[in-house]
Design an enzyme around this catalytic site. Structure first.
Site, PDB file in Angstrom:
ATOM      1  N   ASN A  11       0.603  -1.373   0.189  1.00  0.00           N
ATOM      2  CA  ASN A  11      -0.396   0.030   0.330  1.00  0.00           C
ATOM      3  C   ASN A  11       0.852   1.242   0.605  1.00  0.00           C
ATOM      4  OD1 ASN A  11      -1.897   2.061   0.359  1.00  0.00           O
ATOM      5  ND2 ASN A  11      -2.565   1.545   2.925  1.00  0.00           N
ATOM      6  N   LYS A  13       0.387   4.311   0.048  1.00  0.00           N
ATOM      7  CA  LYS A  13      -0.818   5.729   0.132  1.00  0.00           C
ATOM      8  C   LYS A  13      -0.346   6.487  -1.186  1.00  0.00           C
ATOM      9  CE  LYS A  13       0.260   3.060   4.647  1.00  0.00           C
ATOM     10  NZ  LYS A  13      -0.541   3.154   6.174  1.00  0.00           N
ATOM     11  N   HIS A  97      -9.866   1.388   4.533  1.00  0.00           N
ATOM     12  CA  HIS A  97      -8.306   1.610   5.352  1.00  0.00           C
ATOM     13  C   HIS A  97      -8.596   2.669   6.646  1.00  0.00           C
ATOM     14  CE1 HIS A  97      -4.020   3.277   6.301  1.00  0.00           C
ATOM     15  NE2 HIS A  97      -3.762   1.573   5.832  1.00  0.00           N
ATOM     16  N   GLU A  99      -6.620   4.916   7.265  1.00  0.00           N
ATOM     17  CA  GLU A  99      -7.096   6.451   7.120  1.00  0.00           C
ATOM     18  C   GLU A  99      -7.921   6.601   6.362  1.00  0.00           C
ATOM     19  OE1 GLU A  99      -3.082   5.730   5.211  1.00  0.00           O
ATOM     20  OE2 GLU A  99      -1.428   4.968   7.268  1.00  0.00           O
ATOM     21  N   GLU A 169      -5.752  -4.798  10.667  1.00  0.00           N
ATOM     22  CA  GLU A 169      -5.025  -4.070  10.608  1.00  0.00           C
ATOM     23  C   GLU A 169      -5.012  -3.248  11.874  1.00  0.00           C
ATOM     24  OE1 GLU A 169      -3.067  -3.021   6.937  1.00  0.00           O
ATOM     25  OE2 GLU A 169      -4.339  -1.538   7.030  1.00  0.00           O
ATOM     26  N   GLY A 175       1.992   2.223  10.665  1.00  0.00           N
ATOM     27  CA  GLY A 175       3.186   3.069  10.928  1.00  0.00           C
ATOM     28  C   GLY A 175       4.093   3.203  11.830  1.00  0.00           C
ATOM     29  N   SER A 214       3.311  -2.399  10.231  1.00  0.00           N
ATOM     30  CA  SER A 214       4.696  -2.858  10.282  1.00  0.00           C
ATOM     31  C   SER A 214       5.283  -4.042  10.374  1.00  0.00           C
ATOM     32  CB  SER A 214       4.878  -1.935  11.684  1.00  0.00           C
ATOM     33  OG  SER A 214       4.899  -0.461  12.418  1.00  0.00           O
TER      34      SER A 214
HETATM   35  P1  PGA Z   1       2.322   0.595   7.380  1.00  0.00           P
HETATM   36  O1  PGA Z   1       0.866   0.367   6.844  1.00  0.00           O
HETATM   37  O2  PGA Z   1       3.455  -1.500   6.801  1.00  0.00           O
HETATM   38  O3  PGA Z   1       3.687   1.238   7.283  1.00  0.00           O
HETATM   39  O4  PGA Z   1       2.174   0.138   9.077  1.00  0.00           O
HETATM   40  C1  PGA Z   1       0.357  -0.655   6.453  1.00  0.00           C
HETATM   41  C2  PGA Z   1      -0.885   0.049   6.108  1.00  0.00           C
HETATM   42  O5  PGA Z   1      -1.115   1.207   6.105  1.00  0.00           O
HETATM   43  O6  PGA Z   1      -1.492  -0.830   5.246  1.00  0.00           O
END
Ligand code: PGA
Length: 251
Positions: A11, A13, A97, A99, A169, A175, A214
């Site tokens: 992903n 983003k 997601h 976000e 998630e 993140g 992560s």
């Molecule tokens: P990350 O993001 O691996 O940077 O923690 C995962 C995601 O948001 O799908």
């Protein structure tokens, strides 16, 4: 991991211009040439989708969008429809997601319309679910997951349920560098599979449940070794070809 083919999805983003994406894919493809028995997807921004579909043609890499509107067309400024994504041969769509839920007001109600629309368009929906840190601390993880999974899948016909991908998630792990333990991730992914079994036990066998939050080359193998974890949704570590290829190799 039963008969389910693992899926490693990157992903991106709001990262990577078309030029950045082209450089990434030229570096990635030779690194994953020998990878077998794993599905790989990248999820670029809308502007890079068509270029990435062209650059990955004939490879094992599929191209997914990060969002879509459920309607085929209409007065929805700033949105992109499934026929538009289908026209450029996009294979799948990330939906819900955290976000998008947090910053753009994505609701379970909207997602309930998006899931069947994506399946109807012949694409793979990746429904994202997960609890906040407070919800976990308060023992509310299962309640949150049950709500998000049941709402998101509510309008998916039983015979199409098995084609859905669900990404667990935990929001506190996205993140942050704070990965869920393999036990926590397995427990939640197993719970999600049991929720699908509540609708259809056959679908629960084929539905792929990913872990995200992560994921790095160092922790991927342990997470992917869990019985109910069928792959990973990778954010930060999917931005570099070296680390993304290492996670694919771990699968
Ligand atoms: P990350 O993001 O691996 O940077 O923690 C995962 C995601 O948001 O799908």
């Amino acid at each position: 991991m039963s008969g389910r083919t693992p899926l490693i999805a990157g992903n991106w983003k709001m990262h990577k211009t078309v030029a950045d994406a082209e450089a990434f894919i030229s570096a990635l493809l030779p690194r994953i040439y020998a990878a077998d028995g794993v599905d790989v997807a990248i999820c670029p921004a809308f502007t890079a989708l068509a270029a990435m579909v062209d650059s990955t043609r004939g490879s094992r890499v599929q191209v997914f969008a990060q969002n879509a509107h459920h309607a085929a067309e209409g007065a929805f400024t700033g949105e992109v429809s499934l026929p538009m994504l289908g026209e450029v041969d996009v294979h799948g769509v990330i939906l819900g997601h955290s976000e998008r839920r947090e910053f753009f007001g994505e609701t379970d109600r909207a997602l309930a319309l998006k899931l069947p629309a994506v399946l109807e368009a012949g694409m793979v929906p990746v429904l994202c679910v997960g609890e906040t840190e407070d919800e976990r601390d308060n023992g509310d993880t299962e309640r949150k997951l049950r709500h998000q999974v049941q709402e998101g899948l509510a309008k998916v016909p039983e015979e199409q349920l098995g084609g859905v991908v669900i990404a667990y998630e935990p929001i506190w792990a996205i993140g942050t560098g704070r990965v869920a333990t393999a036990e926590q991730a397995q427990e939640a992914c197993g719970f999600i599979r049991a929720l699908v079994a509540g609708r259809s036990s056959a679908a629960a066998e084929t539905v792929r449940v990913l872990y995200g939050g992560s994921v790095k080359p160092e922790n991927a193998a342990e997470l992917l070794g869990q019985a109910d974890i069928d792959g990973a949704l990778v954010g930060g570590a999917s931005l570099e070809p070296e680390s993304f290829a290492a996670i694919i190799a771990a699968a």
